[in-house]
Design an enzyme around this catalytic site. Structure first.
Site, PDB file in Angstrom:
ATOM      1  N   GLY A  69     -32.554  15.638 -16.873  1.00 30.93           N
ATOM      2  CA  GLY A  69     -32.176  15.825 -18.272  1.00 30.93           C
ATOM      3  C   GLY A  69     -31.057  16.844 -18.434  1.00 30.93           C
ATOM      4  O   GLY A  69     -30.155  16.662 -19.258  1.00 30.93           O
ATOM      5  N   THR A  70     -31.114  17.894 -17.636  1.00 32.20           N
ATOM      6  CA  THR A  70     -30.105  18.953 -17.769  1.00 32.20           C
ATOM      7  C   THR A  70     -28.716  18.391 -17.482  1.00 32.20           C
ATOM      8  O   THR A  70     -27.762  18.654 -18.225  1.00 32.20           O
ATOM      9  CB  THR A  70     -30.424  20.105 -16.794  1.00 32.20           C
ATOM     10  OG1 THR A  70     -31.724  20.608 -17.118  1.00 32.20           O
ATOM     11  CG2 THR A  70     -29.403  21.218 -16.883  1.00 32.20           C
ATOM     12  N   ASN A 156     -38.904  20.693 -27.798  1.00 32.12           N
ATOM     13  CA  ASN A 156     -39.801  20.931 -26.672  1.00 32.12           C
ATOM     14  C   ASN A 156     -40.774  22.077 -26.908  1.00 32.12           C
ATOM     15  O   ASN A 156     -41.808  22.149 -26.247  1.00 32.12           O
ATOM     16  CB  ASN A 156     -38.989  21.213 -25.407  1.00 32.12           C
ATOM     17  CG  ASN A 156     -37.904  22.245 -25.638  1.00 32.12           C
ATOM     18  OD1 ASN A 156     -37.030  22.047 -26.490  1.00 32.12           O
ATOM     19  ND2 ASN A 156     -37.954  23.331 -24.932  1.00 32.12           N
ATOM     20  N   GLN A 184     -38.150  15.048 -24.557  1.00 33.26           N
ATOM     21  CA  GLN A 184     -39.551  15.219 -24.958  1.00 33.26           C
ATOM     22  C   GLN A 184     -40.064  14.045 -25.789  1.00 33.26           C
ATOM     23  O   GLN A 184     -41.273  13.891 -25.951  1.00 33.26           O
ATOM     24  CB  GLN A 184     -39.726  16.520 -25.753  1.00 33.26           C
ATOM     25  CG  GLN A 184     -39.459  17.774 -24.944  1.00 33.26           C
ATOM     26  CD  GLN A 184     -40.561  18.073 -23.917  1.00 33.26           C
ATOM     27  OE1 GLN A 184     -41.690  17.599 -24.015  1.00 33.26           O
ATOM     28  NE2 GLN A 184     -40.218  18.881 -22.921  1.00 33.26           N
ATOM     29  N   GLY A 205     -36.913  11.910 -15.947  1.00 29.50           N
ATOM     30  CA  GLY A 205     -38.008  11.236 -15.256  1.00 29.50           C
ATOM     31  C   GLY A 205     -39.338  11.973 -15.252  1.00 29.50           C
ATOM     32  O   GLY A 205     -40.390  11.381 -15.492  1.00 29.50           O
ATOM     33  N   HIS A 206     -39.282  13.293 -14.994  1.00 27.69           N
ATOM     34  CA  HIS A 206     -40.554  13.966 -14.705  1.00 27.69           C
ATOM     35  C   HIS A 206     -41.380  14.271 -15.953  1.00 27.69           C
ATOM     36  O   HIS A 206     -42.487  14.769 -15.855  1.00 27.69           O
ATOM     37  CB  HIS A 206     -40.309  15.236 -13.879  1.00 27.69           C
ATOM     38  CG  HIS A 206     -39.650  16.368 -14.612  1.00 27.69           C
ATOM     39  ND1 HIS A 206     -40.330  17.477 -15.014  1.00 27.69           N
ATOM     40  CD2 HIS A 206     -38.362  16.563 -15.004  1.00 27.69           C
ATOM     41  CE1 HIS A 206     -39.496  18.320 -15.604  1.00 27.69           C
ATOM     42  NE2 HIS A 206     -38.298  17.788 -15.621  1.00 27.69           N
ATOM     43  N   THR A 242     -23.616   9.574  -4.518  1.00 30.53           N
ATOM     44  CA  THR A 242     -24.392   8.446  -4.004  1.00 30.53           C
ATOM     45  C   THR A 242     -25.678   8.335  -4.796  1.00 30.53           C
ATOM     46  O   THR A 242     -26.385   9.332  -4.988  1.00 30.53           O
ATOM     47  CB  THR A 242     -24.706   8.666  -2.508  1.00 30.53           C
ATOM     48  OG1 THR A 242     -23.462   8.764  -1.813  1.00 30.53           O
ATOM     49  CG2 THR A 242     -25.537   7.525  -1.947  1.00 30.53           C
ATOM     50  N   CYS A 338     -37.563  32.764 -19.641  1.00 26.78           N
ATOM     51  CA  CYS A 338     -37.353  34.165 -19.254  1.00 26.78           C
ATOM     52  C   CYS A 338     -35.877  34.309 -18.891  1.00 26.78           C
ATOM     53  O   CYS A 338     -35.281  33.371 -18.379  1.00 26.78           O
ATOM     54  CB  CYS A 338     -38.127  34.492 -17.989  1.00 26.78           C
ATOM     55  SG  CYS A 338     -39.855  34.820 -18.245  1.00 26.78           S
TER      56      CYS A 338
HETATM   57  N1  PLP Z   1     -34.166  18.889 -22.736  1.00 29.40           N
HETATM   58  C1  PLP Z   1     -35.410  19.140 -23.141  1.00 29.40           C
HETATM   59  C2  PLP Z   1     -35.762  19.013 -24.594  1.00 29.40           C
HETATM   60  C3  PLP Z   1     -36.399  19.532 -22.217  1.00 29.40           C
HETATM   61  O1  PLP Z   1     -37.626  19.793 -22.645  1.00 29.40           O
HETATM   62  C4  PLP Z   1     -36.026  19.645 -20.860  1.00 29.40           C
HETATM   63  C5  PLP Z   1     -37.010  20.106 -19.856  1.00 29.40           C
HETATM   64  O2  PLP Z   1     -37.842  20.945 -20.135  1.00 29.40           O
HETATM   65  C6  PLP Z   1     -34.704  19.346 -20.489  1.00 29.40           C
HETATM   66  C7  PLP Z   1     -33.809  18.964 -21.456  1.00 29.40           C
HETATM   67  C8  PLP Z   1     -34.259  19.422 -19.078  1.00 29.40           C
HETATM   68  O3  PLP Z   1     -34.641  18.276 -18.342  1.00 29.40           O
HETATM   69  P1  PLP Z   1     -34.753  18.332 -16.750  1.00 29.40           P
HETATM   70  O4  PLP Z   1     -35.938  19.173 -16.430  1.00 29.40           O
HETATM   71  O5  PLP Z   1     -34.926  16.903 -16.330  1.00 29.40           O
HETATM   72  O6  PLP Z   1     -33.474  18.908 -16.229  1.00 29.40           O
END
Ligand code: PLP
Length: 398
Positions: A69-70, A156, A184, A205-206, A242, A338
């Site tokens: 996600g990041t 989140n 989320q 994914g996670h 890749t 943190c």
């Molecule tokens: N965006 C939101 C709203 C999230 O809650 C999170 C993870 O906590 C992320 C982005 C980041 O996703 P990832 O952990 O897959 O990098």
């Protein structure tokens, strides 16, 4: 046995996703190679793309695989900003809600520091809901200078579901693309990329029972994105590297199941969340639930994610409470990050008007598909003593 109440941080992998992952790990082949092994890897990858797209109401060609996600958020914010600015230098404004995840906020502020962007933080109300009028006013005043709008599907920390329909229609009037972080939201509320009218959307994914380190940015075909990662030109030249076929397979399997099970999860886990809220307030009467309540709007539809409950506990430090509960076998989260080992009051709670002292006493309990009533009972049993000890510790350090 640990009572796991931190599904918003990460949730157990699904058996089917583990099976898909492990089976694919035995295959050799780079999806960009031309020989039979490479073509087989490509086929598996494209089938996964189709599966993920179908689950999300998108076209396969709209899926850009990322390493989470990041990365997808970074690609959306930086990629859109750079692409829009390349056409028109005046487009330097990035409009984001004040309650975005750091994966959206930090690239936006990085662009302000390094690339001439101007970040506009859009206000939210006491429930964490975007002030759509503020967005409209910004767009009316500065539409031609606006590069993009990014507002998350759901928060989140406090679970607030945002009025994305209104965001999209406001931005569309000014021809400004909209990105939403739906990390989320996926599997918790109904989600359909085509119907949303969004230009780009992030998933991970996670959070849905897939593996860590994989995600996707859904991006409309016509949307121009400047790459963040340069190299082999994979993923329509937008995201080189890749491709990790096993994790893509596994993520697609998990996402399909999460979407199929969403209506049932919303009812069952939503009911459990209601029990948790009642149990926490029963155990600690001055605990304050933050975010929208009731969770459902009078006309139906979720105002808040079904699995989320964040409280502030007056007189407590959230992190002390977290460690005390951890020692009692309960895993939860303060909900916020943190910095250099120092707990920070949540920018989300501060944006909703919670005073800093109260914001420091935040604790998020998040449920998932494996949660049971026993988890809620274990929390209710452990909470009074943990709160009492956290309050004493708080007084001793004052
Ligand atoms: N965006 C939101 C709203 C999230 O809650 C999170 C993870 O906590 C992320 C982005 C980041 O996703 P990832 O952990 O897959 O990098």
């Amino acid at each position: 046995m640990t009572t796991y109440l931190d599904h918003a941080a990460t949730t157990p992998m699904r058996v089917e996703a583990v099976a898909a992952l492990t089976a694919a790990l035995f295959e050799t082949g780079n999806a960009s190679s031309l020989h039979a092994a490479g073509r087989a890897a490509r086929r598996a990858l494209e089938e996964s793309r189709e599966q993920l797209a179908a689950a999300l109401g998108a076209r396969p060609s709209e899926v850009v695989w990322t390493a989470g996600g990041t990365e997808a958020d970074n690609l959306a914010i930086k990629g859109l900003f750079w692409a829009r600015r390349a056409h028109d230098l005046a487009r330097r404004r990035i409009l984001v809600s004040a309650v975005e995840h750091h994966a959206v906020l930090d690239p936006a502020f990085w662009l302000a520091e390094h690339a001439g962007a101007q970040v506009v933080l859009l206000d939210v109300d006491a429930d964490g809901r975007l002030d759509v009028e503020a967005l409209e006013a910004e767009l009316d005043a500065h539409g031609p200078e606006t590069a993009l709008v990014s507002v998350m599907w759901a928060n989140n920390e406090i679970g607030t579901v945002q009025p994305l329909d209104e965001v999209v229609s406001a931005a569309r009037r000014h021809g400004v693309p909209v990105h939403a972080d739906a990390v989320q939201a996926l599997g918790q509320v109904p989600l359909d990329f085509a119907a949303s009218g969004l230009d780009a959307l992030t998933v991970s994914g996670h959070k849905v029972g897939g593996p860590h380190g994989v995600g996707a940015l859904l991006a409309r075909r016509e949307l121009e994105l400047t790459p963040v990662l340069h190299g082999g030109g994979q993923e329509r030249g937008v995201r080189s590297g890749t491709l990790d076929v096993p994790v893509a397979r596994s993520f697609a399997v998990a996402a399909e199941l999460a979407v199929a099970e969403q209506p049932e999860l919303a009812v069952r886990v939503g009911g459990l969340r209601d029990e948790l809220v009642a149990a926490v307030v029963g155990a600690v009467p001055d605990a304050v639930l933050r975010g929208p309540w009731p969770a459902t709007a009078p006309e139906g539809g979720a105002r808040r994610l079904p699995a989320n409950a964040l409280f502030t506990f007056p007189g407590c430090e959230g992190d002390s409470l977290l460690y005390l509960l951890d020692a009692a076998g309960i895993a939860c989260s303060t909900g916020s990050a943190c910095q250099a080992g120092v707990p920070q009051p949540s920018h989300v709670l501060l944006a909703t008007g919670v005073p800093e002292r109260d914001a420091r006493g935040a604790l998020r309990f998040s449920l998932g598909r494996t949660s049971t009533r026993a988890d809620v009972e274990a929390l209710a049993a452990a909470l009074p003593e943990a709160v009492e000890r956290a309050r004493k510790a708080g007084m001793a350090t004052r």
